[in-house]
Scaffold this active site. Structure first.
Site, PDB file in Angstrom:
ATOM      1  CB  SER A 141      -0.866   0.005   1.272  1.00 40.56           C
ATOM      2  OG  SER A 141      -1.561   1.233   1.404  1.00 40.56           O
ATOM      3  CE1 TYR A 154      -4.240  -1.968   5.848  1.00 42.29           C
ATOM      4  CE2 TYR A 154      -3.474   0.239   5.307  1.00 42.29           C
ATOM      5  CZ  TYR A 154      -3.948  -0.996   4.909  1.00 42.29           C
ATOM      6  OH  TYR A 154      -4.124  -1.253   3.564  1.00 42.29           O
TER       7      TYR A 154
END
Ligand SMILES: NC(=O)c1ccc[n+]([C@@H]2O[C@H](COP(=O)([O-])OP(=O)(O)OC[C@H]3O[C@@H](n4cnc5c(N)ncnc54)[C@H](O)[C@@H]3O)[C@@H](O)[C@H]2O)c1
Length: 256
Positions: A141, A154
Site C-alpha cells: 500500500s 495498519y
C-alpha cells in the site's frame, strides 16, 4: 485474454474489493482460481459468478491467520486443479489505531496482514517448486511507506509486507519464484466507501476532497479493477524480470 492460460492461482480475500476484481480478471485470462476467503457468503458468491461467466473457480473457506486452515486450502486447490502457479496475498483486516491500540488490536492486524501472507506463501511455495516456479503478489500500500493519522497498526503491518516481499524474493529466486508487491493508493472498496460515507461524502465528493482523491496526482480514487491489472502483470510471464519490487499503483500519491 490468455495471459494466465493453464495457470492455477490462489487469491486470498477474494470475496470483495480488489481480491474479487483480481480473481475475476485472472479467470478471464484463463486461470483456474481458488477463492480463499473467510466470509462464506461473499466467497461462494465470487466463485459462482466466475463459473457463471464461463471461468473456473472454487471457493475454499479460509482464515489466512490459521495455519491448519491454510494447509487445508492449499491441499484442496491441488486436489481440484492439480498445481499452484500464482498466489495473491490480498486478504486484510483494517485495524486503524494509533498509540492507544490494545495488544489485541496489534495482534489482529499482524496475524491477518503479516502472518497471513507468510503462512499462505509457506504452504503454496512447495507446490510451486513442484511445477518449476511461480509468482507471488502481495498487497502492499502507500501505507507501507507513509505516515497517516491513527494508522500505526495498519501501516506497520503494510511496511512489514513490503519488507517480507523483498526477503522472499531473495530466498525464492533459486526456485524460479518471483515475489512482488502491488502498492495501491485509495481504491473504492468497502473501507474507503465506508469512511467517506461516514464523513458525509459520496464518491464524487470523495474524489474532490483534498484528503482522498485530491491527494493523488490523478485527482481521483481507483476502481478495484485498475489494481487487478497491475497484479495481473506481476503474476504473468510478462513480468519475468521483475522481482523484489514494490510497484506503486497509486495515481501518483507518493510522487508528490
Ligand atoms: N482499498 C484501498 O484503498 C487499499 C489501498 C491500499 C492497499 N489496499 C490493500 O488491498 C488489499 C485488499 O483491500 P480491499 O480494500 O479490497 O479489502 P476488502 O475489505 O474489500 O476485502 C478484503 C477481504 O479479505 C477478507 N478477509 C478478512 N480477513 C480474512 C482472513 N483472515 N482470511 C481470509 N480472508 C479474509 C474479507 O472478508 C474481505 O472479503 C488489502 O491487502 C489492502 O491492504 C487497499
Amino acid at each position: 485474454m490468455n495471459r494466465l492460460q493453464g495457470k492455477v492461482a490462489i487469491v486470498t480475500g477474494a470475496g470483495a474489493g480488489i481480491g474479487r476484481a483480481t480473481a475475476e480478471l485472472f479467470a478471464e485470462e484463463g486461470a483456474s482460481v481458488t477463492i480463499a476467503e473467510v466470509d462464506p457468503k461473499s466467497g461462494a458468491e465470487t466463485a459462482n459468478a466466475i463459473c457463471r461467466s464461463g471461468g473456473q473457480a472454487i471457493f475454499v473457506a479460509t482464515d489466512v491467520a490459521d495455519e491448519s486452515s491454510v494447509q487445508r486450502m492449499v491441499a484442496e486447490t491441488v486436489r481440484e486443479f492439480g498445481r499452484i502457479d500464482v498466489l495473491v496475498n490480498n486478504a486484510v483486516v483494517f485495524v486503524l489505531r494509533g498509540i492507544e491500540a490494545t495488544p489485541e488490536e496489534w495482534r489482529r492486524s499482524f496475524d491477518v496482514n503479516v502472518m497471513g501472507p507468510a503462512l499462505v506463501a509457506k504452504h503454496a511455495v512447495p507446490e510451486m517448486r513442484k511445477v518449476g516456479g511461480g509468482a507471488i503478489v502481495n498487497l502492499g500500500s502507500i501505507s507501507s511507506f507513509i505516515a497517516q493519522p491513527q494508522h500505526a497498526t495498519y501501516n506497520s503491518a503494510k511496511a512489514a509486507v513490503s519488507s517480507m516481499t523483498r526477503c522472499m524474493a531473495l530466498d525464492l529466486a533459486k526456485d524460479n519464484i518471483r515475489v512482488n508487491a502491488a502498492c495501491p493508493g485509495a481504491v473504492w472498496t468497502q473501507i474507503v466507501e465506508g469512511r467517506c460515507r461516514e464523513a458525509g461524502m459520496d464518491r464524487a465528493a470523495a474524489e474532490a476532497d483534498p484528503a482522498w482523491g485530491g491527494a493523488h496526482i490523478l485527482k481521483r480514487i481507483a476502481d478495484p479493477r485498475e489494481i487487478a491489472y497491475a497484479i495481473l502483470f506481476l503474476a504473468s510471464d510478462e513480468a519475468s524480470f521483475v522481482t523484489g519490487s514494490n510497484m506503486m499503483v497509486d495515481g501518483g500519491y507518493t510522487a508528490l
